[in-house]
Design an enzyme around this catalytic site. Structure first.
Site, PDB file in Angstrom:
ATOM      1  N   ASP A 168       8.623   9.386  25.627  1.00  0.00           N
ATOM      2  CA  ASP A 168       9.025   8.006  25.287  1.00  0.00           C
ATOM      3  C   ASP A 168      10.406   7.834  25.604  1.00  0.00           C
ATOM      4  OD1 ASP A 168       7.541   5.557  24.132  1.00  0.00           O
ATOM      5  OD2 ASP A 168       9.645   5.246  24.126  1.00  0.00           O
ATOM      6  N   ASP A 186      11.946   9.324  30.365  1.00  0.00           N
ATOM      7  CA  ASP A 186      12.318   8.149  30.974  1.00  0.00           C
ATOM      8  C   ASP A 186      11.436   8.189  32.409  1.00  0.00           C
ATOM      9  OD1 ASP A 186      12.907   5.959  32.490  1.00  0.00           O
ATOM     10  OD2 ASP A 186      15.134   6.279  32.552  1.00  0.00           O
ATOM     11  N   VAL A 187      10.167   7.251  32.329  1.00  0.00           N
ATOM     12  CA  VAL A 187       9.322   7.631  33.538  1.00  0.00           C
ATOM     13  C   VAL A 187       9.937   7.097  34.884  1.00  0.00           C
ATOM     14  CG1 VAL A 187       7.305   7.119  32.110  1.00  0.00           C
ATOM     15  CG2 VAL A 187       8.268   5.013  32.951  1.00  0.00           C
ATOM     16  N   TYR A 245       5.059  -8.510  36.289  1.00  0.00           N
ATOM     17  CA  TYR A 245       4.021  -7.588  35.598  1.00  0.00           C
ATOM     18  C   TYR A 245       2.741  -7.752  36.498  1.00  0.00           C
ATOM     19  CZ  TYR A 245       1.469  -5.913  31.527  1.00  0.00           C
ATOM     20  OH  TYR A 245       0.548  -5.339  30.527  1.00  0.00           O
ATOM     21  N   LYS A 288       1.245  -4.187  38.097  1.00  0.00           N
ATOM     22  CA  LYS A 288      -0.145  -3.587  37.482  1.00  0.00           C
ATOM     23  C   LYS A 288      -1.040  -3.520  38.329  1.00  0.00           C
ATOM     24  CE  LYS A 288       1.241  -2.720  33.256  1.00  0.00           C
ATOM     25  NZ  LYS A 288       1.167  -1.212  32.569  1.00  0.00           N
ATOM     26  N   THR A 331       0.505  -4.845  19.282  1.00  0.00           N
ATOM     27  CA  THR A 331       1.418  -3.933  19.448  1.00  0.00           C
ATOM     28  C   THR A 331       2.678  -4.414  19.449  1.00  0.00           C
ATOM     29  OG1 THR A 331       1.480  -4.062  21.752  1.00  0.00           O
ATOM     30  CG2 THR A 331      -0.365  -2.844  21.206  1.00  0.00           C
TER      31      THR A 331
HETATM   32  P1  NAD Z   1       4.836  -1.176  23.790  1.00  0.00           P
HETATM   33  O1  NAD Z   1       5.850  -1.866  24.215  1.00  0.00           O
HETATM   34  O2  NAD Z   1       4.457  -1.088  22.103  1.00  0.00           O
HETATM   35  O3  NAD Z   1       4.863   0.240  24.079  1.00  0.00           O
HETATM   36  C1  NAD Z   1       5.323   0.659  25.397  1.00  0.00           C
HETATM   37  C2  NAD Z   1       5.981   1.949  25.092  1.00  0.00           C
HETATM   38  O4  NAD Z   1       6.642   2.191  26.390  1.00  0.00           O
HETATM   39  C3  NAD Z   1       7.243   1.725  24.320  1.00  0.00           C
HETATM   40  O5  NAD Z   1       7.362   2.719  23.094  1.00  0.00           O
HETATM   41  C4  NAD Z   1       8.291   1.700  25.054  1.00  0.00           C
HETATM   42  O6  NAD Z   1       9.504   2.584  24.494  1.00  0.00           O
HETATM   43  C5  NAD Z   1       8.113   2.806  26.282  1.00  0.00           C
HETATM   44  N1  NAD Z   1       8.818   2.533  27.477  1.00  0.00           N
HETATM   45  C6  NAD Z   1       9.370   1.539  27.994  1.00  0.00           C
HETATM   46  N2  NAD Z   1      10.126   1.845  29.197  1.00  0.00           N
HETATM   47  C7  NAD Z   1       9.837   3.254  29.450  1.00  0.00           C
HETATM   48  C8  NAD Z   1      10.390   4.310  30.258  1.00  0.00           C
HETATM   49  N3  NAD Z   1      11.434   3.814  31.100  1.00  0.00           N
HETATM   50  N4  NAD Z   1      10.130   5.630  29.875  1.00  0.00           N
HETATM   51  C9  NAD Z   1       9.328   5.887  28.926  1.00  0.00           C
HETATM   52  N5  NAD Z   1       8.771   4.962  28.021  1.00  0.00           N
HETATM   53  C10 NAD Z   1       9.244   3.831  28.097  1.00  0.00           C
HETATM   54  O7  NAD Z   1       3.500  -1.623  24.452  1.00  0.00           O
HETATM   55  P2  NAD Z   1       2.162  -1.478  24.318  1.00  0.00           P
HETATM   56  O8  NAD Z   1       1.441  -2.851  24.153  1.00  0.00           O
HETATM   57  O9  NAD Z   1       1.602  -0.391  23.407  1.00  0.00           O
HETATM   58  O10 NAD Z   1       2.024  -1.130  25.777  1.00  0.00           O
HETATM   59  C11 NAD Z   1       1.276   0.045  26.319  1.00  0.00           C
HETATM   60  C12 NAD Z   1       0.679  -0.049  27.562  1.00  0.00           C
HETATM   61  O11 NAD Z   1      -0.370  -1.255  27.790  1.00  0.00           O
HETATM   62  C13 NAD Z   1       1.599  -0.828  28.828  1.00  0.00           C
HETATM   63  O12 NAD Z   1       1.656  -0.290  30.058  1.00  0.00           O
HETATM   64  C14 NAD Z   1       1.344  -2.370  28.588  1.00  0.00           C
HETATM   65  O13 NAD Z   1       1.810  -2.938  29.978  1.00  0.00           O
HETATM   66  C15 NAD Z   1      -0.147  -2.175  28.740  1.00  0.00           C
HETATM   67  N6  NAD Z   1      -0.775  -3.414  28.229  1.00  0.00           N
HETATM   68  C16 NAD Z   1      -0.445  -4.059  26.910  1.00  0.00           C
HETATM   69  C17 NAD Z   1      -0.987  -4.977  26.749  1.00  0.00           C
HETATM   70  C18 NAD Z   1      -0.853  -5.442  25.199  1.00  0.00           C
HETATM   71  O14 NAD Z   1      -1.423  -6.950  24.953  1.00  0.00           O
HETATM   72  N7  NAD Z   1      -0.153  -5.018  24.290  1.00  0.00           N
HETATM   73  C19 NAD Z   1      -1.776  -5.631  27.365  1.00  0.00           C
HETATM   74  C20 NAD Z   1      -2.025  -5.281  28.603  1.00  0.00           C
HETATM   75  C21 NAD Z   1      -1.411  -4.147  28.883  1.00  0.00           C
END
Ligand code: NAD
Length: 256
Positions: free
Chosen positions: A37, A60-61, A153, A157, A190
């Site tokens: 992360d 950092d992705v 977004y 995606k 989340t």
């Molecule tokens: P979150 O924000 O809690 O987690 C995302 C994590 O990615 C965070 O810990 C953040 O620090 C990390 N991150 C951000 N940029 C980064 C980078 N450049 N390098 C490495 N890490 C990085 O959100 P989540 O809800 O757990 O999301 C996880 C995945 O699920 C994401 O891809 C999100 O788009 C997807 N998603 C979430 C939801 C929702 O409603 N929560 C819905 C659909 C899809």
């Protein structure tokens, strides 16, 4: 016996939310897990209680060198790498008229380039492991059913789904034993979801609005998404590649 006994997984965006729930689910099924992360302090806190089969790495992705270091940490720490979960993602609301260049570039970098860089860094190691490999990329319900205020977004995606399917086809066509699938969460409770609630004028109304877009009448839990990721990452999904698995309470097929 766990369904992931002997596997080594790298999960991006694992400091909280779906990524951390996935790491926990994998550990419970016998995998060793590298959690990556960009948020170092939160990651360290999250990984602290997970035991010796888990390791945290700064990731950092958007940076290829960072991916190379994370993959090396998996191989050097646990002997090989067989599973990659591209879970890190960002979401900032803007429609197509108001979307700024910076926000657009951020979404492209994390949600799309980050997935490409992750696959390109991990695949040589997965192939070298000599085991069947699996890549699970976390997309969204919004790649299947777009929302007007999520222009960048939805676009990134949807792009990552196409990228995942080209990868699935390439590996299958080439006889390379790596499956690639996408998981499509609906609204999941989340930190990302909480940030959307924080932006709302009326938090309770926003919660009700999110729940109403899911025919099952509620938002989801990170653990429910982790179960789908676990399935696709595991040998139980041995004949599944290029698939899109919604975890959205029927959100993508809603009729009202
Ligand atoms: P979150 O924000 O809690 O987690 C995302 C994590 O990615 C965070 O810990 C953040 O620090 C990390 N991150 C951000 N940029 C980064 C980078 N450049 N390098 C490495 N890490 C990085 O959100 P989540 O809800 O757990 O999301 C996880 C995945 O699920 C994401 O891809 C999100 O788009 C997807 N998603 C979430 C939801 C929702 O409603 N929560 C819905 C659909 C899809």
């Amino acid at each position: 016996m766990g369904v992931l006994d002997g596997e080594v997984a790298l999960v991006s965006g694992a400091a909280g939310g779906i990524g951390l729930a996935t790491a926990r689910a994998f550990l419970a099924e016998g995998a060793r897990v590298v959690l990556g992360d960009i948020d170092g302090p939160r990651l360290a806190e999250a990984a602290a209680g997970l035991g010796p089969e888990a390791r945290a790495v700064a990731l950092d992705v958007t940076q290829r060198a960072s991916w190379a270091a994370a993959v090396a940490a998996a191989v050097e720490g646990f002997g090989h790498l067989s599973i990659l979960v591209n879970n890190a993602g960002i979401s900032e609301p803007a429609d197509v008229e108001t979307l700024g260049d910076d926000a657009w570039e951020r979404h492209l970098a994390v949600n799309l380039s980050g997935v490409l860089y992750g696959m390109q860094a991990a695949v040589p190691a997965i192939r070298a492991s000599g085991r069947p490999g699996a890549i699970v990329n976390v997309a969204s319900m919004l790649s299947m059913r777009p929302g007007a205020i999520f222009a960048a977004y939805c676009a990134t995606k949807a792009g990552m789904v196409a990228l995942s399917q080209t990868a699935a086809l390439h590996f299958a066509n080439s006889g390379i034993p790596i499956r690639v699938n996408t998981v499509h969460p609906g609204a999941i409770r989340t930190p990302m979801y909480e940030r959307y609630l924080d932006m709302a004028e009326d938090r309770a109304a926003a919660e009700a609005g999110f729940a109403a877009t899911h025919p099952m009448g509620r938002v989801g839990r990170a653990e429910e998404v982790a179960e789908a990721i676990l399935f696709l990452a595991s040998p139980r999904a041995s004949f599944t590649t290029g698939a899109q698995l919604p975890v959205d309470g029927g959100g993508a097929i809603r009729d009202r």
